[in-house]
Design a protein around this motif. Structure first.
Motif, PDB file in Angstrom:
ATOM      1  N   PRO A 192       8.777   4.243  -1.250  1.00  0.00           N
ATOM      2  CA  PRO A 192       8.367   3.101  -2.087  1.00  0.00           C
ATOM      3  C   PRO A 192       9.397   2.736  -3.157  1.00  0.00           C
ATOM      4  O   PRO A 192       9.559   1.565  -3.486  1.00  0.00           O
ATOM      5  CB  PRO A 192       7.057   3.586  -2.717  1.00  0.00           C
ATOM      6  N   HIS A 193      10.091   3.719  -3.703  1.00  0.00           N
ATOM      7  CA  HIS A 193      11.103   3.449  -4.732  1.00  0.00           C
ATOM      8  C   HIS A 193      12.511   3.717  -4.208  1.00  0.00           C
ATOM      9  O   HIS A 193      13.376   4.190  -4.951  1.00  0.00           O
ATOM     10  CB  HIS A 193      10.837   4.283  -5.993  1.00  0.00           C
ATOM     11  N   ASP A 210      12.492  -5.348  -3.367  1.00  0.00           N
ATOM     12  CA  ASP A 210      11.640  -5.386  -4.571  1.00  0.00           C
ATOM     13  C   ASP A 210      12.554  -5.693  -5.744  1.00  0.00           C
ATOM     14  O   ASP A 210      13.483  -4.919  -6.047  1.00  0.00           O
ATOM     15  CB  ASP A 210      10.950  -4.026  -4.740  1.00  0.00           C
ATOM     16  N   ASP A 221       8.470  -9.406 -11.336  1.00  0.00           N
ATOM     17  CA  ASP A 221       8.385  -8.330 -10.341  1.00  0.00           C
ATOM     18  C   ASP A 221       7.818  -8.923  -9.051  1.00  0.00           C
ATOM     19  O   ASP A 221       6.731  -9.517  -9.070  1.00  0.00           O
ATOM     20  CB  ASP A 221       7.454  -7.223 -10.892  1.00  0.00           C
ATOM     21  N   HIS A 281       0.506   4.373  -3.523  1.00  0.00           N
ATOM     22  CA  HIS A 281       0.571   4.101  -4.973  1.00  0.00           C
ATOM     23  C   HIS A 281      -0.556   3.160  -5.355  1.00  0.00           C
ATOM     24  O   HIS A 281      -1.392   2.809  -4.507  1.00  0.00           O
ATOM     25  CB  HIS A 281       1.940   3.511  -5.361  1.00  0.00           C
ATOM     26  N   SER A 282      -0.567   2.758  -6.613  1.00  0.00           N
ATOM     27  CA  SER A 282      -1.650   1.877  -7.066  1.00  0.00           C
ATOM     28  C   SER A 282      -1.407   0.445  -6.575  1.00  0.00           C
ATOM     29  O   SER A 282      -0.297   0.079  -6.174  1.00  0.00           O
ATOM     30  CB  SER A 282      -1.722   1.909  -8.587  1.00  0.00           C
ATOM     31  N   HIS A 285       0.030  -3.525 -11.486  1.00  0.00           N
ATOM     32  CA  HIS A 285       0.169  -3.200 -12.912  1.00  0.00           C
ATOM     33  C   HIS A 285       0.431  -4.478 -13.687  1.00  0.00           C
ATOM     34  O   HIS A 285       0.838  -5.495 -13.101  1.00  0.00           O
ATOM     35  CB  HIS A 285       1.336  -2.216 -13.097  1.00  0.00           C
ATOM     36  N   ILE A 291       8.291  -3.261 -17.552  1.00  0.00           N
ATOM     37  CA  ILE A 291       8.016  -3.593 -16.146  1.00  0.00           C
ATOM     38  C   ILE A 291       6.648  -3.037 -15.732  1.00  0.00           C
ATOM     39  O   ILE A 291       5.936  -3.667 -14.945  1.00  0.00           O
ATOM     40  CB  ILE A 291       9.165  -3.106 -15.218  1.00  0.00           C
ATOM     41  N   HIS A 292       6.295  -1.895 -16.251  1.00  0.00           N
ATOM     42  CA  HIS A 292       4.952  -1.345 -16.005  1.00  0.00           C
ATOM     43  C   HIS A 292       4.219  -1.291 -17.335  1.00  0.00           C
ATOM     44  O   HIS A 292       4.597  -0.530 -18.225  1.00  0.00           O
ATOM     45  CB  HIS A 292       5.037   0.086 -15.441  1.00  0.00           C
ATOM     46  N   ARG A 298      -5.107   0.779 -10.717  1.00  0.00           N
ATOM     47  CA  ARG A 298      -5.246   1.959  -9.856  1.00  0.00           C
ATOM     48  C   ARG A 298      -6.718   2.341  -9.752  1.00  0.00           C
ATOM     49  O   ARG A 298      -7.541   1.881 -10.554  1.00  0.00           O
ATOM     50  CB  ARG A 298      -4.380   3.117 -10.330  1.00  0.00           C
ATOM     51  N   GLU A 314       0.436  -5.508  -5.194  1.00  0.00           N
ATOM     52  CA  GLU A 314       1.505  -5.026  -4.319  1.00  0.00           C
ATOM     53  C   GLU A 314       1.087  -3.870  -3.414  1.00  0.00           C
ATOM     54  O   GLU A 314       1.588  -2.756  -3.557  1.00  0.00           O
ATOM     55  CB  GLU A 314       2.737  -4.634  -5.134  1.00  0.00           C
ATOM     56  N   TYR A 318       3.690   3.196   3.949  1.00  0.00           N
ATOM     57  CA  TYR A 318       4.963   3.917   4.065  1.00  0.00           C
ATOM     58  C   TYR A 318       4.771   5.026   5.087  1.00  0.00           C
ATOM     59  O   TYR A 318       4.072   6.010   4.806  1.00  0.00           O
ATOM     60  CB  TYR A 318       5.365   4.482   2.697  1.00  0.00           C
ATOM     61  N   ARG A 326       5.950  -3.556   2.044  1.00  0.00           N
ATOM     62  CA  ARG A 326       5.264  -3.867   0.778  1.00  0.00           C
ATOM     63  C   ARG A 326       5.393  -5.370   0.543  1.00  0.00           C
ATOM     64  O   ARG A 326       6.462  -5.949   0.811  1.00  0.00           O
ATOM     65  CB  ARG A 326       5.851  -3.091  -0.405  1.00  0.00           C
ATOM     66  N   GLU A 328       4.437  -8.145  -2.523  1.00  0.00           N
ATOM     67  CA  GLU A 328       4.012  -8.168  -3.929  1.00  0.00           C
ATOM     68  C   GLU A 328       4.155  -9.556  -4.518  1.00  0.00           C
ATOM     69  O   GLU A 328       5.206 -10.190  -4.409  1.00  0.00           O
ATOM     70  CB  GLU A 328       4.909  -7.207  -4.744  1.00  0.00           C
TER      71      GLU A 328
HETATM   72  C1  LIG Z   1      11.301   0.789 -10.729  1.00  0.00           C
HETATM   73  S1  LIG Z   1      10.276  -0.511 -11.143  1.00  0.00           S
HETATM   74  C2  LIG Z   1       9.404  -0.761  -9.618  1.00  0.00           C
HETATM   75  C3  LIG Z   1       8.771  -2.088  -9.533  1.00  0.00           C
HETATM   76  C4  LIG Z   1       7.873  -2.146  -8.341  1.00  0.00           C
HETATM   77  N1  LIG Z   1       7.456  -3.455  -8.010  1.00  0.00           N
HETATM   78  C5  LIG Z   1       6.653  -1.277  -8.558  1.00  0.00           C
HETATM   79  O1  LIG Z   1       6.000  -1.407  -9.573  1.00  0.00           O
HETATM   80  N2  LIG Z   1       6.296  -0.409  -7.578  1.00  0.00           N
HETATM   81  C6  LIG Z   1       6.997  -0.182  -6.338  1.00  0.00           C
HETATM   82  C7  LIG Z   1       6.054   0.599  -5.483  1.00  0.00           C
HETATM   83  C8  LIG Z   1       4.953   1.052  -6.326  1.00  0.00           C
HETATM   84  C9  LIG Z   1       5.037   0.300  -7.616  1.00  0.00           C
HETATM   85  C10 LIG Z   1       4.909   1.267  -8.760  1.00  0.00           C
HETATM   86  O2  LIG Z   1       5.874   1.864  -9.186  1.00  0.00           O
HETATM   87  N3  LIG Z   1       3.671   1.441  -9.215  1.00  0.00           N
HETATM   88  C11 LIG Z   1       3.313   2.370 -10.238  1.00  0.00           C
HETATM   89  C12 LIG Z   1       2.655   1.621 -11.373  1.00  0.00           C
HETATM   90  C13 LIG Z   1       2.343   3.407  -9.690  1.00  0.00           C
HETATM   91  O3  LIG Z   1       2.307   4.489 -10.277  1.00  0.00           O
HETATM   92  O4  LIG Z   1       1.624   3.131  -8.732  1.00  0.00           O
END
Ligand SMILES: CSCC[C@H](N)C(=O)N1CCC[C@H]1C(=O)N[C@@H](C)C(=O)O
Length: 349
Positions: A192-193, A210, A221, A281-282, A285, A291-292, A298, A314, A318, A326, A328
């Motif tokens: 995912p990341h 992403d 985002d 993941h959730s 956000h 960004i978060h 969640r 989003e 995976y 994904r 979003e």
């Molecule tokens: C490194 S910032 C990533 C931005 C991305 N759009 C994003 O927020 N993602 C990518 C996959 C999962 C999601 C995320 O990181 N969610 C977090 C809030 C979680 O813990 O689920």
């Protein structure tokens, strides 16, 4: 900008007389000072001070809506000490290190220093007109960059090539990248990341992109999964299931909806396609100066959607050794429903 009066009410409810703000986005939200990581704000019931060091004297004077005191610790702490005698002083538990907490307790022996959570963040979840304009501008730049680079995503180019072109397009449009762009092709799609690597994109693969732009500190985002050639039936099935979950969750956005219920809606749909276990993941956000940020979409979230919130939807799946999908969108919660801020086209597989 977040109102000091609203914050003082929140502080009273939390049982603190003063608040030492060290989270960079909170420093910026309260003072307007754009180098929040090198600033702190002390808010008391009668005043507010921005503390930063001499590298920022001119910048802080130009940007800050609250008076500034130019110093570094321990002089900063010594300056605040007389104001704080006999007071309960909140510190941001989500941000301050244990070492700095020790320093503050030593510097303010006549105060009671207590950890508090999310006081300023709680005031940031609903965006005002100025913040919305920045978020829209950031998303428009990301959409334009994606439209420009999408046709170049094909077999033979590397993930890094795609990420660099996207970043260049956003920089040329006057924005920074909101975070390290994710370009995950083929089996890398199961991460995912997965940040862009030197992997060469192959024929008949899916590529997850992403990305976001940052304008006046506000982030966008968005994720799109792009098909190169003719992906397998399994990948197409994954793609359609995620698109269905994404569209259903977006359509359910409105004030009063519990964030956890939206996550459940998307998760149940994916489970119905046999893919629930791969949604790692959730659902989404809040997005803004961070960004978060809140609200959290969640399964365990207590948050309820309110108009003015800007959130991501989003869902993703995976599958190890196979790949991932994904999709979003960036979504504004409006008075009666939602507005999708991200406009970039979605592939239809
Ligand atoms: C490194 S910032 C990533 C931005 C991305 N759009 C994003 O927020 N993602 C990518 C996959 C999962 C999601 C995320 O990181 N969610 C977090 C809030 C979680 O813990 O689920």
């Amino acid at each position: 900008m977040t109102s000091l009066e609203q914050l003082r009410s929140a502080m009273r409810r939390a049982g603190v007389d003063a608040l030492w703000i060290s989270d960079p986005a909170n420093v910026r939200a309260l003072s307007g000072f754009t180098s929040g990581k090198d600033g702190k704000v002390l808010v008391t019931q009668s005043g507010a001070t921005l503390y930063t060091d001499a590298r920022y004297t001119v910048q802080a004077a130009g940007e800050s809506s609250v008076p500034q005191f130019i110093a570094r610790p321990p002089d900063t702490y010594a300056h605040a000490a007389p104001t704080l005698g006999g007071q309960r002083v909140g510190i941001e538990a989500d941000h301050l290190t244990v070492a700095v907490l020790d320093d503050l307790r030593a510097a303010w022996p006549d105060a009671t220093v207590v950890p508090v959570r999310g006081l300023v963040q709680g005031l940031r979840v609903r965006k005002d007109a100025r913040e919305l304009a920045a978020l829209r501008a950031a998303q428009a730049i990301a959409d334009a960059a994606f439209a420009q680079v999408h046709p170049t995503i094909r077999a033979g180019v590397t993930e890094l090539d795609v990420a660099l072109e996207l970043e260049l397009a956003m920089r040329r449009a006057g924005a920074q990248s909101a975070f390290e762009i994710i370009v995950a092709s083929g089996p890398n799609g199961a991460k995912p990341h997965g940040v862009a690597s030197s992997r060469v994109i192959g024929e008949d693969e899916l590529v997850t992109v992403d990305m976001g732009a940052q304008v006046d500190g506000y982030h966008s985002d968005m994720t799109r999964t792009v098909a190169v050639g003719n992906p397998s039936a399994e990948l197409r099935r994954m793609y359609r299931a995620v698109l269905e979950a994404e569209e259903a969750a977006v359509a359910a956005v409105r004030p009063g909806v519990r964030a956890a219920d939206l996550d459940r809606l998307a998760r149940d749909l994916l489970t119905g396609h046999g893919l629930g276990e791969y949604f790692a993941h959730s659902l989404g956000h809040g997005v803004g100066l961070d960004i978060h940020e809140g609200p959290s979409l969640r399964g365990t979230s207590e948050d309820v959607l309110e108009s003015g919130m800007v959130i991501t939807i989003e869902p993703g799946v995976y599958v190890p050794d196979v790949g991932g999908v994904r999709i979003e969108d960036l979504v504004l919660v409006t008075d009666h429903g939602y507005e999708v801020l991200s406009r970039a086209e979605k592939d239809h597989l």
